[in-house]
Design an enzyme around this catalytic site. Structure first.
Site, mmCIF file in Angstrom:
data_model
loop_
_atom_site.group_PDB
_atom_site.id
_atom_site.type_symbol
_atom_site.label_atom_id
_atom_site.label_comp_id
_atom_site.label_asym_id
_atom_site.label_seq_id
_atom_site.Cartn_x
_atom_site.Cartn_y
_atom_site.Cartn_z
ATOM 1 N NE ARG A 153 -4.320 -1.512 0.432
ATOM 2 C CZ ARG A 153 -5.471 -1.256 1.054
ATOM 3 N NH1 ARG A 153 -5.664 -0.121 1.650
ATOM 4 N NH2 ARG A 153 -6.437 -2.152 1.048
ATOM 5 N NE ARG A 171 -7.144 5.787 2.666
ATOM 6 C CZ ARG A 171 -7.967 4.950 3.289
ATOM 7 N NH1 ARG A 171 -9.154 5.358 3.652
ATOM 8 N NH2 ARG A 171 -7.605 3.718 3.541
ATOM 9 N NE ARG A 186 -10.145 8.376 -2.570
ATOM 10 C CZ ARG A 186 -11.365 8.867 -2.397
ATOM 11 N NH1 ARG A 186 -11.766 9.895 -3.097
ATOM 12 N NH2 ARG A 186 -12.175 8.317 -1.522
ATOM 13 C CG ASP A 204 -9.135 -2.422 -4.158
ATOM 14 O OD1 ASP A 204 -8.538 -1.800 -3.271
ATOM 15 O OD2 ASP A 204 -9.931 -3.358 -3.920
ATOM 16 C CE1 TYR A 245 -13.375 -6.490 1.789
ATOM 17 C CE2 TYR A 245 -11.884 -8.170 0.958
ATOM 18 C CZ TYR A 245 -12.139 -7.091 1.793
ATOM 19 O OH TYR A 245 -11.158 -6.622 2.625
HETATM 20 O O1 CP3 Z 1 0.015 -1.360 -2.564
HETATM 21 C C1 CP3 Z 1 -0.319 -0.413 -3.294
HETATM 22 O O2 CP3 Z 1 0.146 0.727 -3.145
HETATM 23 C C2 CP3 Z 1 -1.266 -0.668 -4.463
HETATM 24 C C3 CP3 Z 1 -2.618 -0.370 -4.228
HETATM 25 C C4 CP3 Z 1 -3.580 -1.304 -3.515
HETATM 26 C C5 CP3 Z 1 -4.830 -0.823 -3.058
HETATM 27 N N1 CP3 Z 1 -5.541 -1.893 -2.600
HETATM 28 C C6 CP3 Z 1 -5.278 0.568 -3.126
HETATM 29 C C7 CP3 Z 1 -6.368 1.031 -2.252
HETATM 30 C C8 CP3 Z 1 -3.531 -2.673 -3.244
HETATM 31 C C9 CP3 Z 1 -2.412 -3.665 -3.473
HETATM 32 C C10 CP3 Z 1 -4.798 -3.018 -2.671
HETATM 33 C C11 CP3 Z 1 -5.157 -4.400 -2.306
HETATM 34 C C12 CP3 Z 1 -6.345 -4.627 -1.472
HETATM 35 N N2 CP3 Z 1 -7.568 -4.026 -1.554
HETATM 36 C C13 CP3 Z 1 -6.436 -5.633 -0.483
HETATM 37 C C14 CP3 Z 1 -5.368 -6.651 -0.169
HETATM 38 C C15 CP3 Z 1 -4.243 -6.100 0.601
HETATM 39 C C16 CP3 Z 1 -4.582 -5.691 1.982
HETATM 40 O O3 CP3 Z 1 -4.380 -4.520 2.300
HETATM 41 O O4 CP3 Z 1 -5.009 -6.552 2.756
HETATM 42 C C17 CP3 Z 1 -7.732 -5.564 0.074
HETATM 43 C C18 CP3 Z 1 -8.284 -6.438 1.178
HETATM 44 C C19 CP3 Z 1 -8.443 -4.548 -0.622
HETATM 45 C C20 CP3 Z 1 -9.860 -4.158 -0.445
HETATM 46 C C21 CP3 Z 1 -10.019 -2.763 -0.067
HETATM 47 N N3 CP3 Z 1 -9.702 -1.683 -0.858
HETATM 48 C C22 CP3 Z 1 -10.558 -2.262 1.143
HETATM 49 C C23 CP3 Z 1 -11.025 -3.121 2.302
HETATM 50 C C24 CP3 Z 1 -10.541 -0.863 1.058
HETATM 51 C C25 CP3 Z 1 -11.099 0.109 2.041
HETATM 52 C C26 CP3 Z 1 -10.258 0.222 3.238
HETATM 53 C C27 CP3 Z 1 -9.196 1.227 3.018
HETATM 54 O O5 CP3 Z 1 -8.018 0.933 3.272
HETATM 55 O O6 CP3 Z 1 -9.569 2.339 2.650
HETATM 56 C C28 CP3 Z 1 -9.955 -0.515 -0.194
HETATM 57 C C29 CP3 Z 1 -9.714 0.843 -0.720
HETATM 58 C C30 CP3 Z 1 -8.347 1.184 -1.187
HETATM 59 N N4 CP3 Z 1 -7.546 0.380 -1.961
HETATM 60 C C31 CP3 Z 1 -7.658 2.417 -0.960
HETATM 61 C C32 CP3 Z 1 -6.431 2.327 -1.627
HETATM 62 C C33 CP3 Z 1 -5.374 3.385 -1.744
HETATM 63 C C34 CP3 Z 1 -8.210 3.611 -0.191
HETATM 64 C C35 CP3 Z 1 -9.268 4.272 -1.016
HETATM 65 C C36 CP3 Z 1 -9.289 5.779 -0.924
HETATM 66 O O7 CP3 Z 1 -8.332 6.436 -1.331
HETATM 67 O O8 CP3 Z 1 -10.319 6.261 -0.465
#
Ligand code: CP3
Length: 353
Positions: free
Chosen positions: A27, A31, A40, A77, A154
């Protein structure tokens, strides 16, 4: 294709000699970076950011411009696949992902389509192509997907869950339907990852964030078996056969031994295990990635440096280690602490090679 100027990450994945331990952060685009929040805000929503190859490329590059990282990860994502299956994906501000049409019955499972990566998910492939050209050989690009089990949680729950009641109910009350769903997801993830490799991803990673919620036998049957199927597909494929695959199950603990037999190149390791123990158990089969507690980034730069040293020492001398956190960086972390983590790895790791 442009020659790769920094191939430390790929060499470490192959357990070849490196002059220092490569580092990237799960990640890493997100944010906690003010420049991410800015892009964003302009994009309007997270999905608009993901579906615009230009914006996805821009935020992929942001952490690389700030820190000395050895890999880029595609900004996207894991939920793109269920989104492309028509479940009505939305990211609700402050609440996380939501599906308007969750998968709740046999009929729902039977109605799920197999998305074509170059059609419904073309925006992801376009982002991979654009990022590769923008990187211009700076560092390798990681493509990724969710594990079938993690995606299924999910899809069945309709969003994030603390208890996995509905997803586990499906596994235990109707295993046949669960297997049909997981099998479709394994096929979908397989062709999606192969397409990312064809588009230019140089390493692939499967995120099994919720595998650790299962029992040992349910983990093998409902999560690991399908990740292995994906690894097998990729190893036999035209475009991904030489691309190293990393499996990451959060909470894998002693299952890391089973995971190492899947044919993957590397395992992502969370912070609940000692990296040296894991190396002694499986280090002759796979590379290891991890494993600092993401919450350590709330500590002082001195403590962060000490913890980096503890992890390097625990892995010990030699090849096959990629430094990372044990899970994603938290949104409330100060980017200066991330900088302290990355420079500690740069400074302390040459002594181990
Ligand atoms: O690693 C990176 O920089 C690449 C980007 C990346 C995102 N999601 C961007 C994201 C990666 C590799 C993911 C994978 C992801 N997404 C996982 C597996 C890895 C982990 O963290 O366990 C999972 C379970 C998700 C599902 C997901 N996406 C959730 C539960 C959420 C909401 C919770 C949160 O952290 O906000 C997201 C949203 C998300 N994915 C954001 C980002 C940058 C935040 C969204 C925003 O900017 O509002």
């Amino acid at each position: 294709m442009t020659e790769l100027r920094n191939d430390l990450f790929l060499r470490a994945l192959r357990r070849e000699a490196v002059e220092r331990t490569p580092v990237w952060i799960m990640r890493q685009a997100g944010r906690y970076l003010p420049e991410y929040r800015e892009v964003r805000r302009h994009a309007g929503s997270f999905m608009q950011l993901c579906t615009s190859p230009e914006l996805a490329c821009k935020v992929t590059m942001q952490p690389l411009d700030r820190f000395d990282l050895d890999a880029a990860i595609l900004f996207s994502d894991i939920l793109t696949i269920p989104g492309a299956m028509g479940l009505g994906l939305d990211f609700v501000e402050g609440e996380g992902p939501r599906f308007a049409r969750p998968v709740r019955s046999k009929a729902d499972i039977d109605a799920l389509p197999l998305p074509d990566p170059e059609v419904e998910l073309r925006y992801v492939m376009d982002a991979v192509r654009l990022i590769r050209s923008e990187l211009d050989g700076r560092v390798p690009l990681i493509g990724f997907a969710g594990s079938p089990w993690t995606l299924a949680t999910y899809m069945v729950e309709g969003g994030s869950t603390a208890t996995f009641s509905l997803a586990k109910q499906l596994l235990y009350s109707d295993p046949e339907s669960a297997h049909r769903l997981l099998s479709l997801l394994a096929r979908s993830v397989s062709i999606y990852l192969e397409a990312q490799a064809a588009a230019g991803a140089q390493a692939l990673m499967i995120f099994d964030t919720w595998g650790g919620a299962l029992t040992p036998s349910a983990y093998r049957e409902f999560s690991l078996a399908y990740m292995s199927e994906i690894v097998d597909h990729l190893a036999a494929s035209k475009h991904a056969r030489d691309i190293p695959v990393t499996l990451f199950t959060k909470g894998a603990g002693s299952w890391l031994k089973d995971m190492a037999q899947s044919g993957c190149a590397a395992l992502g390791v969370d912070w609940t295990v000692d990296l040296g123990d894991v190396r002694r158990a499986v280090g002759d089969q796979v590379a290891l990635q991890g494993n600092m507690d993401p919450a350590m980034l709330y500590a002082s730069p001195t403590q962060i440096r000490e913890q980096v040293s503890v992890i390097l020492q625990s892995f010990g001398h030699g090849n096959g280690h990629i430094m990372n956190l044990g899970h994603g960086v938290q949104p409330s972390v100060d980017p200066e602490r991330v900088a302290a983590f990355v420079s500690a790895v740069r400074e302390l790791s040459p002594a181990y090679h």
